[in-house]
Design an enzyme around this catalytic site. Structure first.
Site, short mmCIF file in Angstrom:
data_model
loop_
_atom_site.label_atom_id
_atom_site.label_comp_id
_atom_site.label_asym_id
_atom_site.label_seq_id
_atom_site.Cartn_x
_atom_site.Cartn_y
_atom_site.Cartn_z
N GLN A 1 36.53 46.05 46.87
CA GLN A 1 35.29 46.74 47.60
C GLN A 1 34.83 46.44 48.92
OE1 GLN A 1 32.01 48.41 45.54
NE2 GLN A 1 30.74 47.76 46.63
N GLU B 1 43.65 36.92 40.94
CA GLU B 1 43.00 35.82 39.94
C GLU B 1 43.59 35.99 38.58
OE1 GLU B 1 38.82 35.32 40.53
OE2 GLU B 1 38.98 36.01 42.66
N VAL C 1 40.43 30.58 47.40
CA VAL C 1 41.61 30.59 48.24
C VAL C 1 41.91 29.27 48.70
CG1 VAL C 1 42.61 31.61 50.23
CG2 VAL C 1 40.90 32.92 48.96
N PHE D 1 35.32 40.12 35.76
CA PHE D 1 36.07 41.13 36.40
C PHE D 1 37.17 41.59 35.72
CE2 PHE D 1 37.94 38.93 39.52
CZ PHE D 1 39.41 39.51 39.90
N CYS E 1 37.54 41.16 46.56
CA CYS E 1 38.41 41.72 47.86
C CYS E 1 38.04 43.26 47.76
CB CYS E 1 39.51 41.21 47.94
SG CYS E 1 39.71 39.57 48.11
#
Length: 479
Positions: free
Chosen positions: A274, A161, A12, A334, A272
């Site tokens: 979960q 992302e 971030v 992911f 973020c």
């Protein structure tokens, strides 16, 4: 010249500050972190994170009005506006373990700000934090103020992302929450003036502190809920012969629903979703809202169910055992266009297969062997602590090999598992892959990136999530 300092040089802090520096040449921006290796990487040609477009932004500003430094106290003391973008992992022990956010790093950052500040500061929450964190931070700063005035703002990030730079250049909205006092409103205006260099005024939303903090958790919970909703439908589609892609296309045509986040998959991941839902659940429980907490818990339960279902499908299809069999894992991040593996569904799928003694050969174009081994050997929430506090040399998992050639990964494998939707997986020479695999050869597509009909013509037995089942799979139900 206005000076901005950001504590935390991660996913971030780094990109956000780089874009502020690019769009605001009259502002000096310093990104600080206690991790020497991370700051060294930000100052090198090999940035510590992969994000399309990031390198160009950093290189055009670095050394002019964008600086990366380990001298945290110097830059904090000189700054007018301090962004705090530190880790807020899920607690692993004590009160709220497994759900509540651990604010250890946030609190130590606040105490350090109070120690070194000699002039008034605007402190901006950039990390995802639980509602009412601002109040706690305010108390720490005011009780240690030494005559310095602090204003706390909440300015949550809404970056995705893979498209973070695009999101920063043209955000849907910038949210700024602050106190409804004259000083609070002045602080909001100061931060608004920074974003107004490139963001249209109607896209800058100003709210109270608590609304801004909760909006971030709510946004992620809503997005994750959509994924779990379509994944729940995918299980029903397989049982009834429906096609989840056709169902989600029909549903998405309703303008009240829309088409985004309706792609069925092996499950959601990322740093973020979960974490924020667990946090939301804990806040609801603390406020006595048990029905609300249980509602959001179900989103995570369906996500875990989807990953378990995928593993069960693989094992049951291959004569109920994968022991000693080579399984090729295509993709570990992911999602595509990022090297981020935080909470990736690939971790749980791989661990499930390793539990049945499979041998895994993993290929991902952006993820290193060290990262994959680290992810497969770490405990559940370890990833969200700063790197220097993670296990130093995780024991490597013997049944795992990581390769840099997709055809090498597939050679001699009994089955292929597609776990990330990298574009290159759509155009592989599947005939060549099939010829080099023991028969029957299986493809388990966890992202619906391949055409199952074409692969069946080659000879593969294909499982695509939410698609009508291959006759082979109907005979071997996943329990």
């Amino acid at each position: 010249m206005v000076k901005i300092c950001c504590i935390g040089a991660g996913y971030v802090g780094g990109p956000t500050m780089a874009v502020i520096a690019l769009k605001c040449p009259d502002i000096e921006v310093a990104v600080v972190d206690i991790s020497v290796s991370r700051i060294t990487a930000w100052n090198s040609d090999q940035l510590p994170i992969y994000e399309p477009g990031l390198e160009d932004v950093v290189k055009s500003c670095r050394g002019k009005n964008l600086f990366f430094s380990t001298d945290v106290e110097k830059h904090v003391s000189e700054a007018d506006i301090i962004f705090v973008s530190v880790n807020t992992p899920t607690k692993t022990r004590g009160l709220g373990a497994g759900k509540a956010a651990d604010l250890t790093y946030w609190e130590s950052a606040a105490r350090m700000i109070a120690d070194v500040s000699k002039s008034d500061k605007i402190v901006v929450e950039k990390s995802t934090v639980p509602v009412k964190t601002a109040e706690a931070i305010e108390k720490i700063l005011t009780h240690n103020s030494k005559g310095v005035n602090y204003q706390i703002l909440s300015n949550p990030e809404f970056l995705a992302e893979g498209t973070a730079i695009e999101d920063l250049f043209a955000p849907d909205r910038v949210l700024i929450g602050g106190r409804e006092t004259p000083d609070g409103q002045r602080a909001i205006k100061a931060l608004k003036d920074v974003y107004a260099h490139w963001v249209p005024e109607e896209r800058i939303l100003c709210t109270n502190l608590w609304s801004a903090e909760l909006s971030k958790l709510a946004a992620n919970a809503f997005l994750a809920q959509r994924i779990s909703s379509v994944n729940a439908m995918s299980a029903l589609c397989e049982s009834t012969g429906a096609d989840v892609a056709q169902v989600s296309h029909a549903v998405g045509k309703d303008t009240r629903i829309g088409h985004k986040f309706l792609n069925s998959s092996v499950g959601f991941g990322g740093s973020c979703f979960q974490k924020d839902i667990l946090n939301l659940v804990y806040i609801c429980e603390c406020n006595g809202l048990l029905e609300v907490a249980n509602y959001w818990k179900q989103v995570i339960k369906v996500n875990d169910y989807q990953k378990n279902r995928f593993v069960n499908r693989i094992v049951s299809s291959m004569f109920n055992t994968v022991s000693g069999k080579k399984i090729a894992i295509l993709g570990f991040a992911f999602k595509k266009d990022t090297g981020d593996t935080r909470e990736t569904p690939a971790i749980d799928v791989c661990k499930g297969l390793l539990g049945d003694k499979a041998n895994l050969s993993i290929y991902d174009p952006q993820v290193t062997e060290e990262q994959i081994q680290r992810d497969l050997s770490m405990n559940k929430f370890d990833w969200d602590h700063p790197v220097h506090l993670q296990p130093m040399s995780p024991s490597s998992v013997k049944q795992v090999s990581v390769v840099w050639d997709v055809y090498e990964a597939a050679k001699g494998a009994h089955g292929l598992c597609i776990l990330t939707e990298w574009d290159e997986f759509k155009n592989l020479d599947y005939k060549q892959i099939y010829d080099n695999m023991p028969k029957p050869a299986f493809v388990f597509d966890g992202r619906n990136v391949v055409d199952p009909h074409k692969l069946r013509e080659i000879g593969f037995i294909v499982y695509s999530i939410g698609k009508p089942l291959d006759s082979w799979l109907k005979d071997m139900p996943a329990v």
